[in-house]
Design a protein around this motif. Structure first.
Motif, mmCIF file in Angstrom:
data_model
loop_
_atom_site.group_PDB
_atom_site.id
_atom_site.type_symbol
_atom_site.label_atom_id
_atom_site.label_comp_id
_atom_site.label_asym_id
_atom_site.label_seq_id
_atom_site.Cartn_x
_atom_site.Cartn_y
_atom_site.Cartn_z
ATOM 1 N N TYR A 62 0.904 -1.364 0.230
ATOM 2 C CA TYR A 62 -0.103 0.122 -0.061
ATOM 3 C C TYR A 62 0.858 1.265 0.196
ATOM 4 C CZ TYR A 62 -4.234 2.500 1.398
ATOM 5 O OH TYR A 62 -5.247 3.464 1.321
ATOM 6 N N HIS A 63 0.935 1.981 -1.046
ATOM 7 C CA HIS A 63 1.780 3.114 -1.426
ATOM 8 C C HIS A 63 1.243 4.232 -1.893
ATOM 9 C CE1 HIS A 63 1.888 0.400 -4.461
ATOM 10 N NE2 HIS A 63 1.908 1.207 -5.312
ATOM 11 N N ILE A 64 1.931 5.384 -2.087
ATOM 12 C CA ILE A 64 1.605 6.664 -2.496
ATOM 13 C C ILE A 64 1.821 6.643 -4.059
ATOM 14 C CG2 ILE A 64 1.749 9.085 -2.593
ATOM 15 C CD1 ILE A 64 2.234 9.052 0.153
ATOM 16 N N ILE A 65 0.599 6.907 -4.798
ATOM 17 C CA ILE A 65 0.851 7.249 -6.329
ATOM 18 C C ILE A 65 0.344 8.430 -6.771
ATOM 19 C CG2 ILE A 65 0.642 4.921 -6.880
ATOM 20 C CD1 ILE A 65 -2.234 5.187 -7.750
ATOM 21 N N ASP A 66 0.615 8.933 -7.951
ATOM 22 C CA ASP A 66 -0.169 10.245 -8.478
ATOM 23 C C ASP A 66 -1.180 9.791 -9.460
ATOM 24 O OD1 ASP A 66 1.944 11.682 -7.021
ATOM 25 O OD2 ASP A 66 3.474 11.472 -9.014
ATOM 26 N N VAL A 67 -2.343 10.436 -9.226
ATOM 27 C CA VAL A 67 -3.417 10.376 -10.184
ATOM 28 C C VAL A 67 -3.565 11.613 -10.980
ATOM 29 C CG1 VAL A 67 -5.867 9.613 -10.211
ATOM 30 C CG2 VAL A 67 -4.556 8.797 -8.557
ATOM 31 N N LYS A 68 -3.307 11.397 -12.261
ATOM 32 C CA LYS A 68 -3.969 12.531 -13.097
ATOM 33 C C LYS A 68 -5.159 12.664 -13.545
ATOM 34 C CE LYS A 68 -1.976 14.751 -17.282
ATOM 35 N NZ LYS A 68 -1.318 14.473 -18.366
ATOM 36 N N MET A 69 -6.045 13.643 -13.043
ATOM 37 C CA MET A 69 -7.405 13.778 -13.614
ATOM 38 C C MET A 69 -7.372 14.111 -15.102
ATOM 39 S SD MET A 69 -9.047 13.119 -10.830
ATOM 40 C CE MET A 69 -9.181 13.331 -9.059
ATOM 41 N N THR A 70 -8.811 14.162 -15.520
ATOM 42 C CA THR A 70 -8.841 14.562 -17.085
ATOM 43 C C THR A 70 -8.674 16.024 -17.347
ATOM 44 O OG1 THR A 70 -11.378 15.085 -16.569
ATOM 45 C CG2 THR A 70 -10.956 12.837 -17.543
ATOM 46 N N ASP A 71 -8.657 16.763 -16.376
ATOM 47 C CA ASP A 71 -8.371 18.369 -16.723
ATOM 48 C C ASP A 71 -6.900 18.559 -16.526
ATOM 49 O OD1 ASP A 71 -8.046 18.117 -13.804
ATOM 50 O OD2 ASP A 71 -9.446 19.813 -13.377
ATOM 51 N N GLY A 72 -6.047 17.576 -16.198
ATOM 52 C CA GLY A 72 -4.558 17.841 -15.937
ATOM 53 C C GLY A 72 -4.268 17.819 -14.792
ATOM 54 N N THR A 73 -5.022 17.986 -13.597
ATOM 55 C CA THR A 73 -4.455 18.096 -12.171
ATOM 56 C C THR A 73 -3.815 16.648 -11.814
ATOM 57 O OG1 THR A 73 -6.589 17.823 -11.470
ATOM 58 C CG2 THR A 73 -5.987 20.182 -11.845
ATOM 59 N N VAL A 74 -2.951 16.892 -10.811
ATOM 60 C CA VAL A 74 -2.496 15.613 -10.377
ATOM 61 C C VAL A 74 -2.647 15.596 -8.727
ATOM 62 C CG1 VAL A 74 -0.343 14.319 -10.113
ATOM 63 C CG2 VAL A 74 -0.811 15.339 -12.180
#
Length: 73
Positions: A9-21
Motif C-alpha cells: 500500500y503506497h502513494i501514487i500520482d493520479v492525473k485527472m482529465t483536466d490535467g491536475t495531479v
C-alpha cells in the motif's frame, strides 16, 4: 493477520482529465507511478448532476421512444 500476503500500500500520482495531479494511497502499480484517468468525479454525470445527454447509437433510443410513446414515458 498473516504476514506477507497483502499487497503493498503506497502513494501514487493520479492525473485527472483536466490535467491536475493528486496523490493518493493505492495498491496499484509501484511507489511514485502515475495513473491517468479517462473519467473522474469532475466530469462523470453521477457527480456533476447528469447534465450530459444520452448518446443515441444507431437510433436505438429514438426507436425505443417511438415504440413505447403511448405508455407515458
Amino acid at each position: 493477520m498473516k504476514k506477507d500476503i497483502h499487497p503493498d500500500y503506497h502513494i501514487i500520482d493520479v492525473k485527472m482529465t483536466d490535467g491536475t495531479v493528486i496523490q493518493m494511497k493505492s495498491t496499484w502499480g509501484k511507489e511514485g507511478d502515475q495513473m491517468s484517468l479517462d473519467v473522474d468525479p469532475s466530469v462523470h454525470p453521477a457527480w456533476t448532476g447528469g447534465g450530459t445527454r444520452l448518446m443515441d447509437a444507431g437510433g436505438r433510443v429514438s426507436k425505443f421512444k417511438n415504440k413505447y410513446a403511448g405508455l407515458g414515458f
